[in-house]
Design an enzyme around this catalytic site. Structure first.
Site, PDB file in Angstrom:
ATOM      1  CE  LYS A  12      -2.312  -1.178   3.716  1.00  0.00           C
ATOM      2  NZ  LYS A  12      -2.088  -2.711   3.865  1.00  0.00           N
ATOM      3  CG  MET A  26      -8.481  -3.806  14.525  1.00  0.00           C
ATOM      4  SD  MET A  26      -9.049  -2.384  15.135  1.00  0.00           S
ATOM      5  CE  MET A  26      -7.981  -1.190  14.278  1.00  0.00           C
ATOM      6  CB  CYS A  64     -10.262   0.850  15.349  1.00  0.00           C
ATOM      7  SG  CYS A  64      -9.438   2.230  15.330  1.00  0.00           S
ATOM      8  CG  MET A  65      -7.501   3.273  18.619  1.00  0.00           C
ATOM      9  SD  MET A  65      -7.292   4.439  19.842  1.00  0.00           S
ATOM     10  CE  MET A  65      -8.571   5.499  19.733  1.00  0.00           C
ATOM     11  N   GLY A  67      -4.636   1.071  14.101  1.00  0.00           N
ATOM     12  CA  GLY A  67      -4.965   1.060  12.575  1.00  0.00           C
ATOM     13  C   GLY A  67      -5.052   2.169  11.724  1.00  0.00           C
ATOM     14  CD  GLN A  68      -8.905   5.492  11.820  1.00  0.00           C
ATOM     15  OE1 GLN A  68      -9.480   6.183  11.185  1.00  0.00           O
ATOM     16  NE2 GLN A  68      -9.584   5.254  13.115  1.00  0.00           N
TER      17      GLN A  68
END
Lengths: 809, 87
Positions: free
Chosen positions: A93, A356, A177-178, A393-394
């Protein structure tokens, strides 16, 4: 001409070779913590190409790239060899990140829905429409952002709503997510975020992944660890997972457990540490106290629990023997003993990582508490390579959500709206009149969308909702309930770069600038704050999200909203140039003018971070570095030093001299961390005769989050074109399903068709199916459950009951 | 033209690694650079990003290859391919 072209191609080939050779040399020969070479590392020389640094736009790892720009377009990407995080490496990515700017359907004009159709309007009309709606009913407005907001964007949004509108209905998608990692850290150490950093990957003897497909989700960090194996280091990878993944292929031990039994497994490790007399008594006596979740067993659990003695704790975990846990967890006694013996062995350095799998859990706070607990109890805490660490995740889940405090209860710097002394500190820093900050906690994500999707006369008291930098129409759980039921008279505003599942229902769509089309600051998973400058212009009329917020705030100021003024009647986002003259940054033509708005907002935010010893670096230092890990402390010689490990005297200057270890923001104020007991609690929905399988959702290597960016990169889209359902061979045989067959998944929320894939990218155990959520044409969250952790309010996307029906071959 | 710089890591088995190096050397679009231990710097010149990706997959699948890491990509003179997410 041919000669010139040939020379140019030689140039580019030589630049590519030089980049590859230098990364290879660095990876082969240089120890992980070796000092950087003096004078830096040269960038590839390409005709007409200017290079500048930026963190990658995608995950929370925080890799740095060098972006090559020519004639106003991004034309080249190379891994930044000066970046400690990725040392020049990128994942699939990352090296396609430049292409995300150039999808053909970029949003370029503001659009308002008229008679069911989105029609172009001017920016002035758009800003006025939003401001008038908010002005009419400020308390029924909500702001929904994400861990993709830059630090200044999130800070401006937070100040606007909490400091300006006295309304705390702001929450980010990072809640999804967190948030469980946040409550886990706070209820263990008294303050959020990891004490350690990625350096642990270079020093651990054993890496345990708790429900974390590290190879696909954080591939550069996974390579960093696997690289040590290639160099001959004797290190062990343990994959604690509910399904085989690409991570499992490289693991020394793959321990496939039953969903939710991670709680029992962690308690089982604690039981064995105690039974084998391996408690780190000296460390525990000096630095920890024990905690139970209730006054007496059977009462509802609480976030901060009650004190308990070691003997009580020992009694609670006593029932979690390997033999007992083997009956429910899916792990054998031997596998459980392998874990117990590892934690009992002081000679090994053990690193636990999660993302996650542990956080998206109806007992998310509990499992976070328990993993910290087994490390503290056994003394596997505090040495490089020896401790627990959550991943995000971000790209700025830590920086913008946790540090800037864009959750509905928090303020910048880990302060809370419902603590009067802390709110007063924020009011002072923002120069607001006392009492401006509303002490009532705002709606968390699930509540916010539930209130928005409920008719006003039935208690749905959110009427206007503004979404920036995220795609809830695809990522919220139980979409039929939390998104698709939006009443026609409610107003959804969406700032985004591409059409998405969310813009489908939007009443007003605002075109946004993205990544290197604007200035930015991110904060990654290891407390590293990273800065970049705008390099290219956004397309059409697209503008920065931060400008959009400030422009609406100014319009409200002009309409007479009292909250848009500070104590001295100045605009909430009053900014002056070097001569002290106010710069109208709410006008787009002034936004990138005589002041750097990002720097102004960041400088205003920075003092907040000093309140709880999270001192982020000055902006000017960030412009020179590939990120700096806070607390960043000024040295006597005027330089700034980052902190690799918090709470340890050797690394952290906030620890009192002679203390060795000091949890200086502990819950009890005694400088000690909590070792928690939390019992096994069954999930709210389990397979039964009607819905006999577990449904797990997640991500794949090629796509990031809801795929809005990566699905615009043709190569990535072709590599993984559509979502699928991963089915075990046993279940497929029983149901007569083959790879490629059309099947329908049905849950109590809805049904959806997918193509079946047996033993493909991953391998599910019997009784378990998996679907990735990146595909906007197959919204798996129509089927998931919105049940969430009682403390973090984070939903569980990893477990609900489903049935699979074959549709056609 | 889509040009990329790779670090290719070979497996521990010398015969398999040598076989993979020969395959790479004989395939048209690759230029092999210096090697260090089990790694070698390689460049690929492909007509477009998709062809580059296909070569990447091909190399990954070769016996004797431990892994491929792309560290540099340049694409200014290839037609910029585009995709719609929902298509």
């Amino acid at each position: 001409m041919r000669v010139l072209e040939s020379t140019r191609r030689q140039f580019i080939r030589s630049a590519a070779m030089s980049a590859a050779a230098s990364v290879m040399t660095a990876r082969s020969a240089v120890p992980a913590d070796a000092p950087k070479p003096p004078g830096g590392i040269e960038l590839p020389v390409l005709p007409g190409v200017a290079w500048d640094k930026a963190p990658c736009r995608f995950c929370g790892t925080g890799c740095h790239v060098q972006v090559g720009v020519k004639d106003g377009r991004v034309v080249a990407i190379t891994g930044d060899r000066q970046a400690e995080v990725n040392k020049g490496l990128l994942c699939v990515k990352g090296y396609h990140v430049g292409h995300i700017l150039y999808g053909p359907d970029r949003l370029t004009k503001p659009m308002l829905r008229k008679n069911g159709k989105l029609e172009p309007i001017t920016w002035d009309e758009a800003i006025e429409t939003i401001a008038k709606r908010i002005h009419a009913s400020p308390q029924s407005f909500a702001f929904y952002g994400s861990g993709q907001w830059t630090v200044p964007e999130g800070y401006a949004a937070n100040k606007f709503i909490k400091g300006g509108l006295s309304n705390n209905h702001i929450d980010p998608n990072a809640r999804l997510c967190m948030a469980s990692a946040v409550t886990g850290y706070i209820s263990t150490y008294g303050v959020d975020e990891p004490y350690n950093c990625y350096d642990d990957l270079d020093h651990c003897d054993v890496l345990i992944l708790w429900g974390n497909n590290f190879a696909e989700m954080h591939p550069v960090l996974f390579s960093r660890f696997i690289d040590r194996k290639l160099k001959g280091d004797k290190i062990t990878l343990i994959d604690l997972t509910t399904r085989h993944t690409r991570t499992s292929e490289r693991a020394d031990h793959v321990l496939v457990f039953q969903p939710q039994s991670d709680l029992s497994i962690a308690n089982c490790i604690a039981q064995q540490v105690i039974a084998s007399n391996a408690v780190a008594t000296d460390f525990v006596d000096k630095h920890c106290t024990f905690r139970k979740p209730w006054k007496k067993a059977g009462d509802p659990q609480t976030l901060m629990g009650e004190p308990c003695t070691f003997d009580e704790y020992k009694q609670y975990v006593a029932e979690y023997t390997p033999e007992a846990v083997a009956k429910t967890s899916g792990l054998s006694v031997e596998q459980l003993q392998l874990l117990g013996k590892l934690f009992a062995d002081k000679t090994k350095r053990i690193s636990s990582l999660w993302c996650m799998g542990m956080n998206q859990h109806t007992q998310g706070t509990a499992i976070n508490n328990l993993v910290h607990a087994i490390h503290l109890l056994s003394g596997h805490w505090g040495r490089p390579g020896d401790g627990p660490q959550s991943l995000t995740g971000q790209p700025s889940a830590c920086g913008t959500v946790r540090e800037v405090g864009t959750l509905s209860h928090s303020l910048p710097g880990d302060l809370r709206v419902d603590k009067p002394d802390q709110a007063a500190k924020a009011e002072k820093l923002w120069n607001l009149p006392p009492g401006r900050i509303n002490p009532k906690i705002g709606y968390h994500t699930v509540q916010m969308w539930e209130k928005f999707c409920t008719p006003t006369d039935q208690g749905g008291d959110i009427d206007t909702l503004w979404v920036q930098v995220t795609n809830p129409g695809q990522s919220l759980p139980n979409l039929p309930k939390l998104f698709e039921k939006k009443p026609a008279n409610k107003f959804l505003i969406v700032s985004d770069v591409y059409p998405t599942a969310t813009t489908e229902l939007a009443d007003l769509v605002l075109p946004s600038a993205m990544w290197v089309e604007k200035n930015g600051v991110f904060g990654n998973s290891e407390r590293r704050t990273q800065q970049w400058f705008k390099m290219v212009n956004p397309p059409g009329e697209a503008r920065d999200d931060c400008w959009q917020t400030i422009a609406v705030a100014r319009k409200l100021f002009d309409l007479g909203h009292p909250g848009m003024k500070d104590k001295d009647d100045k605009f909430l986002f009053h900014m002056t140039d070097s001569k002290g003259t106010e710069v109208p940054v709410w006008k787009w033509e002034s936004y990138y003018g005589t002041v750097n708005v990002d720097e102004k907002l960041y400088d205003e935010y920075r003092p907040f971070t000093q309140i709880k010893h999270k001192d982020v670096a000055p902006y000017t230092e960030l412009t020179k570095a590939r990120g700096l890990r806070w607390p960043v402390v000024k040295q006597p010689d005027g330089t700034w030093k980052e902190t690799r490990y918090r709470f340890l005297e050797e690394y952290d200057s906030n620890v009192a001299k002679g203390k060795g270890v000091q949890f200086y923001h502990s819950v009890a104020g005694d400088d000690k961390a909590f070792i928690w007991f939390r019992p096994y609690v069954p999930p709210p929905e389990m397979p039964d005769k009607d819905y006999p399988l577990w449904l797990d959702t997640g991500r794949v290597l090629e796509h990031w989050h809801t795929g809005t960016m990566t699905r615009r990169v043709p190569t990535l889209k072709r590599a993984m074109p559509a979502a699928y359902v991963e089915v075990s061979r046993d279940d497929a045989t029983a149901l007569g399903v083959k790879t490629g067959d059309k099947v329908r998944l049905e849950t109590r929320r809805g049904s959806l068709e997918f193509t079946a894939w047996i033993d493909g990218r991953g391998r599910c155990p019997k009784g378990h199916v998996f679907v990735p959520f990146f595909d906007e044409t197959k919204l798996i969250n129509k089927l998931t459950l919105e049940a969430h952790c009682p403390f973090s309010k984070e939903p569980d996307y990893k477990k609900c009951a489903v049935r699979l029906v074959k549709v056609s071959a | 033209m889509h040009t990329s710089g790779w670090v290719v890591t070979f497996v521990d088995d010398p015969a398999l690694a040598r076989g993979a190096q020969l395959e790479l050397a004989s395939a048209g679009p690759f230029t092999l650079g210096e090697s260090l231990g089990c790694r070698r710097a390689v460049t690929l010149e492909a007509s477009d990003p998709q062809t580059a990706h296909d070569w990447h997959e091909w190399v990954q699948a070769l016996p004797g290859i431990e892994g491929v890491e792309v560290v540099f990509v340049h694409w200014d003179d290839c037609d910029h391919e585009v995709a719609h997410a929902g298509a």
